[in-house]
Design a protein around this motif. Structure first.
Motif, PDB file in Angstrom:
ATOM      1  N   SER A   1      -2.161  14.983   1.645  1.00 24.59           N
ATOM      2  CA  SER A   1      -1.622  13.547   1.849  1.00 24.59           C
ATOM      3  C   SER A   1      -2.754  12.399   1.725  1.00 24.59           C
ATOM      4  O   SER A   1      -4.058  12.670   1.781  1.00 24.59           O
ATOM      5  N   GLU A   2      -2.310  11.299   1.896  1.00 22.30           N
ATOM      6  CA  GLU A   2      -3.353  10.422   1.583  1.00 22.30           C
ATOM      7  C   GLU A   2      -3.039   8.750   2.845  1.00 22.30           C
ATOM      8  O   GLU A   2      -1.652   8.990   3.116  1.00 22.30           O
ATOM      9  N   THR A   3      -4.389   8.355   3.096  1.00 20.61           N
ATOM     10  CA  THR A   3      -3.921   7.317   3.971  1.00 20.61           C
ATOM     11  C   THR A   3      -3.001   6.106   3.895  1.00 20.61           C
ATOM     12  O   THR A   3      -3.645   5.788   2.607  1.00 20.61           O
ATOM     13  N   VAL A   4      -1.991   5.395   4.192  1.00 20.13           N
ATOM     14  CA  VAL A   4      -1.477   3.847   3.782  1.00 20.13           C
ATOM     15  C   VAL A   4      -2.005   3.285   4.622  1.00 20.13           C
ATOM     16  O   VAL A   4      -2.324   3.150   5.850  1.00 20.13           O
ATOM     17  N   ALA A   5      -2.119   2.216   4.321  1.00 15.64           N
ATOM     18  CA  ALA A   5      -2.599   0.741   5.057  1.00 15.64           C
ATOM     19  C   ALA A   5      -0.730  -0.085   5.796  1.00 15.64           C
ATOM     20  O   ALA A   5      -1.240  -0.341   6.466  1.00 15.64           O
TER      21      ALA A   5
ATOM     22  N   SER B   1       0.607   2.174  12.601  1.00 16.16           N
ATOM     23  CA  SER B   1      -0.487   1.619  11.120  1.00 16.16           C
ATOM     24  C   SER B   1      -1.056   2.732  10.869  1.00 16.16           C
ATOM     25  O   SER B   1      -1.331   3.842  11.718  1.00 16.16           O
ATOM     26  N   GLY B   2      -1.356   2.981   9.828  1.00 14.89           N
ATOM     27  CA  GLY B   2      -2.996   4.203   9.210  1.00 14.89           C
ATOM     28  C   GLY B   2      -2.522   5.079   9.700  1.00 14.89           C
ATOM     29  O   GLY B   2      -3.229   6.621   9.460  1.00 14.89           O
ATOM     30  N   PHE B   3      -1.078   5.838   8.657  1.00 19.13           N
ATOM     31  CA  PHE B   3      -0.174   6.317   8.584  1.00 19.13           C
ATOM     32  C   PHE B   3      -0.524   7.729   7.130  1.00 19.13           C
ATOM     33  O   PHE B   3      -1.677   6.193   6.580  1.00 19.13           O
ATOM     34  N   ARG B   4      -0.869   8.721   7.122  1.00 22.59           N
ATOM     35  CA  ARG B   4      -0.983   9.209   5.995  1.00 22.59           C
ATOM     36  C   ARG B   4       0.662   9.729   5.268  1.00 22.59           C
ATOM     37  O   ARG B   4       1.690   9.684   6.335  1.00 22.59           O
ATOM     38  N   VAL B   5       0.863   9.919   3.712  1.00 23.50           N
ATOM     39  CA  VAL B   5       2.105  10.082   3.326  1.00 23.50           C
ATOM     40  C   VAL B   5       1.649  10.839   1.877  1.00 23.50           C
ATOM     41  O   VAL B   5       0.098  11.195   1.959  1.00 23.50           O
ATOM     42  N   ALA B   6       2.554  12.216   2.126  1.00 21.45           N
ATOM     43  CA  ALA B   6       2.451  13.156   1.410  1.00 21.45           C
ATOM     44  C   ALA B   6       3.723  13.291   0.195  1.00 21.45           C
ATOM     45  O   ALA B   6       4.787  13.147   0.986  1.00 21.45           O
ATOM     46  N   ILE B   7       3.750  14.298  -0.797  1.00 20.49           N
ATOM     47  CA  ILE B   7       4.958  14.024  -1.356  1.00 20.49           C
ATOM     48  C   ILE B   7       5.297  15.711  -1.919  1.00 20.49           C
ATOM     49  O   ILE B   7       3.859  16.165  -2.158  1.00 20.49           O
ATOM     50  N   ALA B   8       6.726  16.203  -1.886  1.00 24.36           N
ATOM     51  CA  ALA B   8       6.729  17.475  -1.876  1.00 24.36           C
ATOM     52  C   ALA B   8       7.378  17.991  -3.207  1.00 24.36           C
ATOM     53  O   ALA B   8       8.279  17.175  -3.070  1.00 24.36           O
ATOM     54  N   LYS B   9       6.822  18.395  -3.656  1.00 23.06           N
ATOM     55  CA  LYS B   9       7.436  19.042  -5.390  1.00 23.06           C
ATOM     56  C   LYS B   9       8.348  19.079  -5.169  1.00 23.06           C
ATOM     57  O   LYS B   9       9.528  19.319  -5.975  1.00 23.06           O
ATOM     58  N   ASP B  10       9.066  20.115  -4.447  1.00 20.00           N
ATOM     59  CA  ASP B  10      10.476  20.720  -4.285  1.00 20.00           C
ATOM     60  C   ASP B  10      10.364  20.614  -2.852  1.00 20.00           C
ATOM     61  O   ASP B  10      10.308  21.760  -2.178  1.00 20.00           O
ATOM     62  N   LEU B  11      12.322  20.539  -2.590  1.00 25.02           N
ATOM     63  CA  LEU B  11      12.866  20.933  -1.539  1.00 25.02           C
ATOM     64  C   LEU B  11      14.183  21.138  -1.968  1.00 25.02           C
ATOM     65  O   LEU B  11      14.751  20.428  -2.603  1.00 25.02           O
TER      66      LEU B  11
ATOM     67  N   PRO C   1       0.379  -1.219  -0.048  1.00 25.90           N
ATOM     68  CA  PRO C   1      -0.230  -0.131  -0.070  1.00 25.90           C
ATOM     69  C   PRO C   1       0.956   1.096  -0.047  1.00 25.90           C
ATOM     70  O   PRO C   1       0.412   2.497  -0.873  1.00 25.90           O
ATOM     71  N   LEU C   2       1.997   1.314   0.854  1.00 27.12           N
ATOM     72  CA  LEU C   2       2.772   2.791   0.781  1.00 27.12           C
ATOM     73  C   LEU C   2       3.296   2.568  -0.321  1.00 27.12           C
ATOM     74  O   LEU C   2       3.145   3.716  -0.995  1.00 27.12           O
ATOM     75  N   PHE C   3       3.712   1.914  -0.847  1.00 31.66           N
ATOM     76  CA  PHE C   3       5.143   1.664  -2.816  1.00 31.66           C
ATOM     77  C   PHE C   3       3.281   2.043  -3.418  1.00 31.66           C
ATOM     78  O   PHE C   3       4.151   2.968  -4.460  1.00 31.66           O
ATOM     79  N   ASN C   4       2.084   1.678  -3.240  1.00 34.05           N
ATOM     80  CA  ASN C   4       1.304   2.189  -4.870  1.00 34.05           C
ATOM     81  C   ASN C   4       1.053   3.566  -4.166  1.00 34.05           C
ATOM     82  O   ASN C   4       1.451   3.732  -5.388  1.00 34.05           O
ATOM     83  N   ALA C   5       0.880   4.108  -2.617  1.00 40.93           N
ATOM     84  CA  ALA C   5       0.964   5.483  -2.795  1.00 40.93           C
ATOM     85  C   ALA C   5       1.959   5.954  -2.551  1.00 40.93           C
ATOM     86  O   ALA C   5       2.542   7.382  -3.719  1.00 40.93           O
ATOM     87  N   LEU C   6       2.789   6.158  -3.320  1.00 45.16           N
ATOM     88  CA  LEU C   6       4.153   7.184  -3.573  1.00 45.16           C
ATOM     89  C   LEU C   6       4.636   6.986  -4.875  1.00 45.16           C
ATOM     90  O   LEU C   6       5.039   8.093  -5.444  1.00 45.16           O
TER      91      LEU C   6
ATOM     92  N   ALA D   1       6.554  10.937   5.561  1.00 43.96           N
ATOM     93  CA  ALA D   1       5.079   9.901   6.061  1.00 43.96           C
ATOM     94  C   ALA D   1       4.709  10.979   6.656  1.00 43.96           C
ATOM     95  O   ALA D   1       5.323  11.682   7.987  1.00 43.96           O
ATOM     96  N   VAL D   2       3.376  11.127   7.285  1.00 42.34           N
ATOM     97  CA  VAL D   2       1.739  12.033   7.968  1.00 42.34           C
ATOM     98  C   VAL D   2       1.678  11.727   9.115  1.00 42.34           C
ATOM     99  O   VAL D   2       1.067  10.835   8.861  1.00 42.34           O
ATOM    100  N   ILE D   3       2.422  12.096  10.385  1.00 43.01           N
ATOM    101  CA  ILE D   3       1.610  11.335  12.252  1.00 43.01           C
ATOM    102  C   ILE D   3       1.343  12.191  12.296  1.00 43.01           C
ATOM    103  O   ILE D   3       1.402  13.429  12.633  1.00 43.01           O
TER     104      ILE D   3
END
Length: 413
Positions: free
Chosen positions: A196-200, A212-222, A132-137, A235-237
């Motif tokens: 962000s979106e929730t992953v299992a 478990s059940g945390f969220r992930v987000a992608i920063a376009k630029d850092l 699920p994490l790989f799919n989201a990312l 990972a968004v906690i």
């Protein structure tokens, strides 16, 4: 007696199971010997053996993964897979590549390797957990380096936060070699304008409880100093989780820069009472190469009473703790200790475990003798499969700490 082990955070993610150990190269001259080292998880010994023998591609590729040699490992292990796509070695090669890709922010490649593993073993629980994490990312492009140049960041000595820009907004996060993916709080994600979106998927942590059940987000630029990255995963906690409950109640600093960002710097150097530098030339020296990777953990060879041990490197840990493996290897030293109970804190919460309190332990790490005083040795709980978890209390006994991900070395001066 009860003690508390305080961490900023940890988010470990690992599919494989390589435990590190030592074996002299002269003992590794046959494929059978190489297989025994790999099967018994002695990767430092395997590294040394591969350097002194004409090893099969699989073992050479496994060592290249542990040295974070991305192109070489991908070439050799994909050749193994093509030669015998449904073999045990091919499955292990996919597993090794999954970990290599994940820690370097190559999430689409990690997803492809994980899917190949599941095609062979549909019930592999560790791979199913990761999917699920790989799919989201993988719905965003892989992390890429747009620009990298040598940089020095001026930091506050009291909190050691690194200043950077995320999607054009200012932030200051600490850095954590124990975090397989960068982390921020939910409020921080909103402040920085991230969706962000929730992953299992469940992430391991220092407490042993996991997240478990945390969220992930992608920063376009850092952009941090002269390093410009695109598509950086976080990972968004929840703000109610460790370590955010102990952080100042202010925006812009409730997060950690994890291993993918640090690896992109290639080399880093900091002084406990000084600045943070990265991107300087690597200094290859095989005699000082004391670091390898297991999954998404940097593992450091140390010496205690002439015994070689392996500790995970964790700049997100304030304290160093020792594990049952340490106790097993040094029974004479353990006999002088006293029983205690010790709390361990991670993003998943707090755990309480039995441990032994030693007055002090001297470790030789990266060219310097450092003293852990007092020393806490867990006997019923383990922060990973290593002899211990190396934190800032020992690192910051040095005037300068250098992490060279190209030369695979940790140096304390």
């Amino acid at each position: 007696m009860e003690h508390r082990n305080t961490r900023r955070a940890i988010a470990l993610f690992s599919l494989g199971a390589l435990v590190l150990g030592c074996l002299t190269p002269t003992q590794a001259q046959t494929p059978e010997a190489l297989h025994e080292m790999y099967a018994s998880n002695r990767i430092f010994a395997l590294r040394d053996a591969v350097q002194h023998t004409s090893a099969p591609l699989f073992y050479r590729g496994a060592v290249e993964v542990s040295q974070n040699k991305i192109k070489e490992a991908q070439k050799d292990l994909h050749a193994v897979i093509r030669a015998e796509p449904h073999s045990k070695d091919a499955y292990e090669a996919h597993d090794l590549l999954t970990n290599l890709d994940f820690r370097n922010g190559l999430y689409r490649e990690a997803l492809a390797e994980a899917q190949a593993q599941l095609a062979e073993k549909p019930n592999a629980s560790d791979v199913k957990n990761a999917l699920p994490l790989f799919n989201a990312l993988s719905r965003s492009p892989d992390m890429t380096v747009v620009k990298r140049r040598r940089s020095t960041l001026h930091v506050n000595q009291n909190d050691y936060l690194l200043p950077f820009k995320l999607n054009g907004r200012d932030a200051t996060f600490s850095f954590d070699t124990g975090a397989a993916i960068s982390i921020m709080s939910e409020r921080e994600a909103k402040h920085l304008g991230l969706t962000s979106e929730t992953v299992a998927t469940k992430l391991d942590d220092a407490s042993g409880n996991g997240v478990s059940g945390f969220r992930v987000a992608i920063a376009k630029d850092l952009i941090i100093g002269g390093l410009h990255l695109q598509n950086v995963a976080f990972a968004v906690i929840p703000d109610t989780n460790e370590p955010f409950v102990e952080m100042p109640d202010s925006e812009g600093n409730r997060g950690l820069l994890g291993l993918p960002v640090l690896l992109a710097m290639h080399t880093i150097r900091w002084q406990p009472k000084g600045d943070f530098e990265f991107g300087f030339p690597a200094q290859p020296d095989p005699t000082r190469s004391n670091m390898l990777f297991y999954g998404s953990s940097a593992i450091i060879q140390v010496s205690v009473q002439n015994k070689t041990l392996n500790l995970s490197l964790d700049t997100g840990a304030i304290d160093t703790d020792l594990n049952p493996t340490f106790a097993k290897e040094l029974p004479g030293l353990m006999a002088s200790g006293q029983k205690e109970s010790r709390k361990t804190t991670g993003v998943g919460g707090v755990s309480n475990s039995d441990s032994i309190l030693l007055s002090s332990v001297t470790l030789q790490i990266g060219g310097l003798d450092v003293v852990l005083q007092p020393a806490h040795v867990f006997v019923t709980h383990s922060l990973g499969r290593w002899a211990g978890n190396l934190g800032n209390d020992l690192l910051h006994q040095a005037q300068t700490i250098t992490l060279d991900f190209q030369a695979m070395s940790l140096r304390l001066e």
